[in-house]
Design a protein around this motif. Sequence first.
Motif, short mmCIF file in Angstrom:
data_model
loop_
_atom_site.label_atom_id
_atom_site.label_comp_id
_atom_site.label_asym_id
_atom_site.label_seq_id
_atom_site.Cartn_x
_atom_site.Cartn_y
_atom_site.Cartn_z
N GLY A 142 0.83 -1.21 0.00
CA GLY A 142 0.00 0.00 0.00
C GLY A 142 0.86 1.25 0.00
N PRO A 143 0.20 2.40 -0.03
CA PRO A 143 0.93 3.66 -0.18
C PRO A 143 1.82 4.04 1.00
CG PRO A 143 -1.40 4.07 0.17
CD PRO A 143 -1.24 2.59 0.01
N GLY A 144 1.58 3.49 2.17
CA GLY A 144 2.38 3.83 3.33
C GLY A 144 3.48 2.83 3.63
N GLN A 145 3.86 2.03 2.66
CA GLN A 145 4.85 0.97 2.88
C GLN A 145 6.16 1.55 3.39
OE1 GLN A 145 5.21 -1.90 -0.28
NE2 GLN A 145 7.32 -2.38 0.24
N THR A 146 6.71 0.91 4.41
CA THR A 146 7.99 1.35 4.97
C THR A 146 9.04 0.24 4.93
OG1 THR A 146 7.28 0.77 7.21
CG2 THR A 146 6.92 3.05 6.50
N ALA A 147 8.63 -1.00 4.74
CA ALA A 147 9.56 -2.14 4.72
C ALA A 147 9.85 -2.56 3.29
CB ALA A 147 8.98 -3.31 5.50
#
Length: 171
Positions: A142-147
Amino acid sequence: MDKLHRENLDPVLRRHDFDPARLDAGTLEELNKSWHRLPPWPDSLEGLAAIRRGYIVGPLSNGNTSLLLDMARNAGLPWDVIIGSDMTRTYKPLPTAYLRTAEFLDLRPGAVMLVAAHNKDLHAAREAGLATAFIPRPTEYGPGQTADLTPESDWDLSASSITELAHELEA
């Protein structure tokens, strides 16, 4: 995997303020099977076709073989082989998943390369003796991916796309 997806569908629908009881069983099953119709990443068809000219290409997935077969047929994925968890009788990241794959292909583990967008999967594959390649998929979660935005280790190869990986493998 289909059963697991179905077990999780009702809670996901409820989490999004939708009562699954409003849908009949057939509609819920069709919604659950949407995993079988996922579109490929934009670089997949061209990149996999290029890699396939010199290498065996196929998924090693925790998904079941029928899911992967449907995905390939729906998207036109040029896979030579499909190896689902129902074949390996285990799930990644357990070493047996990677080792049985090499065994099915009659290859030593180091002659098999796992290409993934998941650093944890690559760590496990490397521990099992496989070659590794990282390709980021910055919107997979999704748009908030951090990994999994960048390689977390010195993988054998790292590329920005499957088509770039194909060029690296040709070099």
